[in-house]
Design a protein around this motif. Sequence first.
Motif, mmCIF file in Angstrom:
data_model
loop_
_atom_site.group_PDB
_atom_site.id
_atom_site.type_symbol
_atom_site.label_atom_id
_atom_site.label_comp_id
_atom_site.label_asym_id
_atom_site.label_seq_id
_atom_site.Cartn_x
_atom_site.Cartn_y
_atom_site.Cartn_z
ATOM 1 N N ASP A 140 0.784 -1.246 0.040
ATOM 2 C CA ASP A 140 -0.097 -0.109 0.111
ATOM 3 C C ASP A 140 0.804 1.278 0.083
ATOM 4 O OD1 ASP A 140 -2.096 -1.690 0.170
ATOM 5 O OD2 ASP A 140 -2.771 -1.092 2.049
ATOM 6 N N ALA A 141 1.846 1.052 0.955
ATOM 7 C CA ALA A 141 2.604 2.187 0.898
ATOM 8 C C ALA A 141 3.784 2.798 -0.543
ATOM 9 C CB ALA A 141 3.798 2.177 2.056
ATOM 10 N N GLN A 142 4.021 1.690 -1.119
ATOM 11 C CA GLN A 142 4.685 1.928 -2.269
ATOM 12 C C GLN A 142 3.824 2.375 -3.237
ATOM 13 O OE1 GLN A 142 6.151 -2.160 -2.495
ATOM 14 N NE2 GLN A 142 8.257 -1.377 -1.984
ATOM 15 N N ARG A 143 2.606 2.068 -3.657
ATOM 16 C CA ARG A 143 1.611 2.278 -4.470
ATOM 17 C C ARG A 143 1.095 3.925 -4.121
ATOM 18 N NH1 ARG A 143 0.843 -3.026 -3.905
ATOM 19 N NH2 ARG A 143 1.101 -4.098 -5.678
ATOM 20 N N LEU A 144 0.995 4.262 -2.867
ATOM 21 C CA LEU A 144 0.603 5.655 -2.567
ATOM 22 C C LEU A 144 1.815 6.553 -2.932
ATOM 23 C CD1 LEU A 144 -1.110 4.725 0.898
ATOM 24 C CD2 LEU A 144 -2.390 6.042 -1.583
ATOM 25 N N ILE A 145 2.919 6.015 -2.663
ATOM 26 C CA ILE A 145 4.079 6.827 -2.918
ATOM 27 C C ILE A 145 4.345 7.169 -4.244
ATOM 28 C CG2 ILE A 145 6.812 7.062 -2.848
ATOM 29 C CD1 ILE A 145 6.626 5.587 -0.176
ATOM 30 N N GLU A 146 4.101 6.064 -5.265
ATOM 31 C CA GLU A 146 4.186 6.228 -6.437
ATOM 32 C C GLU A 146 2.988 7.064 -7.085
ATOM 33 O OE1 GLU A 146 3.536 3.416 -10.607
ATOM 34 O OE2 GLU A 146 4.070 2.439 -8.578
ATOM 35 N N GLN A 147 1.805 6.870 -6.618
ATOM 36 C CA GLN A 147 0.775 7.489 -6.960
ATOM 37 C C GLN A 147 0.496 9.159 -6.649
ATOM 38 O OE1 GLN A 147 -3.039 6.054 -5.197
ATOM 39 N NE2 GLN A 147 -4.037 7.015 -6.679
ATOM 40 N N ALA A 148 1.646 9.442 -5.756
ATOM 41 C CA ALA A 148 1.656 10.939 -5.526
ATOM 42 C C ALA A 148 2.192 11.514 -6.622
ATOM 43 C CB ALA A 148 2.414 10.872 -4.246
ATOM 44 N N GLY A 149 3.033 11.073 -7.477
ATOM 45 C CA GLY A 149 3.475 11.776 -8.617
ATOM 46 C C GLY A 149 2.297 12.131 -9.504
ATOM 47 N N GLN A 150 1.277 11.581 -9.415
ATOM 48 C CA GLN A 150 0.278 11.603 -10.609
ATOM 49 C C GLN A 150 -0.906 12.280 -10.057
ATOM 50 O OE1 GLN A 150 -0.296 7.856 -12.116
ATOM 51 N NE2 GLN A 150 1.829 6.962 -11.971
ATOM 52 N N ALA A 151 -1.045 12.231 -8.615
ATOM 53 C CA ALA A 151 -2.221 12.863 -7.912
ATOM 54 C C ALA A 151 -2.567 14.237 -8.131
ATOM 55 C CB ALA A 151 -2.382 12.235 -6.533
ATOM 56 N N PRO A 152 -3.771 14.972 -8.066
ATOM 57 C CA PRO A 152 -4.029 16.208 -7.860
ATOM 58 C C PRO A 152 -3.354 17.134 -6.510
ATOM 59 C CG PRO A 152 -5.926 14.963 -8.704
ATOM 60 C CD PRO A 152 -4.913 14.261 -8.225
ATOM 61 N N ASP A 153 -3.578 16.042 -5.651
ATOM 62 C CA ASP A 153 -3.008 16.405 -4.145
ATOM 63 C C ASP A 153 -1.869 15.168 -3.723
ATOM 64 O OD1 ASP A 153 -2.487 17.438 -1.597
ATOM 65 O OD2 ASP A 153 -4.735 17.073 -0.790
ATOM 66 N N PRO A 154 -0.659 15.495 -4.093
ATOM 67 C CA PRO A 154 0.367 14.520 -3.888
ATOM 68 C C PRO A 154 0.482 14.518 -2.398
ATOM 69 C CG PRO A 154 1.241 16.525 -4.904
ATOM 70 C CD PRO A 154 -0.118 16.532 -5.017
ATOM 71 N N ALA A 155 0.573 15.632 -1.586
ATOM 72 C CA ALA A 155 0.692 15.610 -0.213
ATOM 73 C C ALA A 155 -0.085 14.831 0.561
ATOM 74 C CB ALA A 155 0.538 16.857 0.388
ATOM 75 N N ALA A 156 -1.408 14.582 0.103
ATOM 76 C CA ALA A 156 -2.380 13.705 0.888
ATOM 77 C C ALA A 156 -2.024 12.256 0.564
ATOM 78 C CB ALA A 156 -3.769 14.070 0.158
ATOM 79 N N CYS A 157 -1.566 11.930 -0.496
ATOM 80 C CA CYS A 157 -1.150 10.494 -0.835
ATOM 81 C C CYS A 157 0.077 10.230 -0.027
ATOM 82 C CB CYS A 157 -1.009 10.318 -2.465
ATOM 83 S SG CYS A 157 -2.474 10.244 -3.235
ATOM 84 N N LEU A 158 1.046 11.116 0.266
ATOM 85 C CA LEU A 158 2.286 10.919 0.925
ATOM 86 C C LEU A 158 1.890 10.827 2.193
ATOM 87 C CD1 LEU A 158 4.553 13.256 -1.323
ATOM 88 C CD2 LEU A 158 4.712 10.502 -1.046
ATOM 89 N N ARG A 159 1.022 11.682 2.737
ATOM 90 C CA ARG A 159 0.800 11.503 4.233
ATOM 91 C C ARG A 159 0.023 10.207 4.781
ATOM 92 N NH1 ARG A 159 -0.764 17.493 3.717
ATOM 93 N NH2 ARG A 159 0.827 18.638 5.090
#
Length: 559
Positions: A140-159
């Motif tokens: 889950d963590a790896q996917r969220l970190i990767e997804q942060a680069g594509q998300a409108p709100d990367p900070a939310a994914c990284l948190r």
Amino acid sequence: MIPLVFRVPPIAARCVESGRERCAATALALRRNVFAPGGDSPGGGLMLVRILGPVDVVADGVVRPVRGSRRKALLAVLALRAGEIVSVDRLTDVVWGARPPAANTVQTHVSALRRMLGDRDAIVARSPGYVLNAATDLGDAQRLIEQAGQAPDPAACLREALALWRDEPLADVTGMTWLDEQAERLALLRLDAVEALGEARLALGEYERLVPELEELCRLHPFREHLHRQLMLALYGVGRQADALDVYDRLRRALDDQLGVEPGPAVRESHAALLRQDTSLDRPSAPLVAEPNRFCITGSGARIAYNATGRGAPLVIPPGWIATLELGWQDQGLRALYAPLLAGHRVIRYDMPGTGLSGPILRPRSLEGEVEALRTVVDAAGAERVALLGASMGAPVALAFAARFPHRVDRLVLYGGYADGGAIAPASARRAFVGLVRENWGLGTELLADVLMPDGDAAARARFVRMQRATASAEAAAGLLATCYEFRVTELLDRVTAPTLVLHRREDRAIPYASGKELATRIRDARFVALEGRSHLPYVGDAPAVVNAIVDFLACHAS
């Protein structure tokens, strides 16, 4: 981007998430689908194996402790390689070391873990060992970190990703060499995510809140240059320029006194920007907007589509595989990869003949033809000297250009490259894959996604598959693949004179790691950076590590 192996890992249930979905909903969907059928407990509730802290299992919202240190360690090894076969010999070596257990001990522990998990299919026997078919907090963590680069709100994914770390990773299975190494790797993964979150928050202007947090992080990690750079920028953002410059001076002294080195190019450039009070520090980065597509004609009559983005020294990126200027620019992963390169560079990309917006192939594909296409684009862009970034099959093309036109290349970056396409896989395997692509391009694109981006989520894979099918026919793809295998630049390596950076992921499933090491060994004074990960595509997996290495190298060797 040439597949080395054609064994397809267990394919997760595919679900294409909308870019508007919240990160939390995406994470939940990933947990339920990533390793079907074992992701859910028999009652339909979520099952999650957790290793980012003490090793345990959450099923139906209830924490289930794992009894016994050996049993915990065995589950941890399976979770670290979730979805992959881990041999009994490997499990024995990691968990019991030099004192192997009695016969059937591993099987006994696996049976106990199945009972504890409440699902026999959660751990499946696959010769020569076992596979964990359950979601993990690490996945889950790896996917969220990767997804942060594509998300409108990367900070939310990284948190959300960082919230999955409950304590030191693998906290209660210490004292076993390999697991201790993995714990250190997972701690560094968390620190990389912390740095990525810092960048996202700097972009949001959260300077005042960042300062005390970054001060503590810099105290804990006195040689971590990116954290010190972020602290410098945050201090400058709240009007404390003198304090920001002091941070640089302390870092420089610490590195010199303790390690005998100077700060890297990225930190030095930020320091210089602070000294000159660069206005770019006071405004958000410019959006990625490509110039209109243009066309040029090679000497053999092929029509090439190209475009450029940004301003500064030209950086040309030969195609690494089937790509398109039109659709590729819409991919958020690629945009995130290109964005840092635009600081001081005019990034020039183009489509190969027979793909994307370029015209049809007029002659059989060859290395000479691809070098001619690259030279035509460089000339059309009005560039006398360029930096080249060659990835995958773009690497031998960039190498050949740099060897044949050394006066026109000032820096060379090679990611996931190779010198001899015939050495990538046995001849029978190469013929089989080319034939499969030619006969069933639909299946071929699925297999390419599995090999090139094993760490990519379902949405990223679906985008990749759509782009492949939309930009090249089966015949064009098969011909391109066959040409990739024919590329050979071994005899040209000692003719490369430009400063060269070679990057390669250790577990790259498409191009062997040894291919990257060969390039670095044979090219004079080349710098080699070994990266962790399995995905061949640079924007999948730990993309920040790829980008940071490239940006630092280009800055250090700027002409």
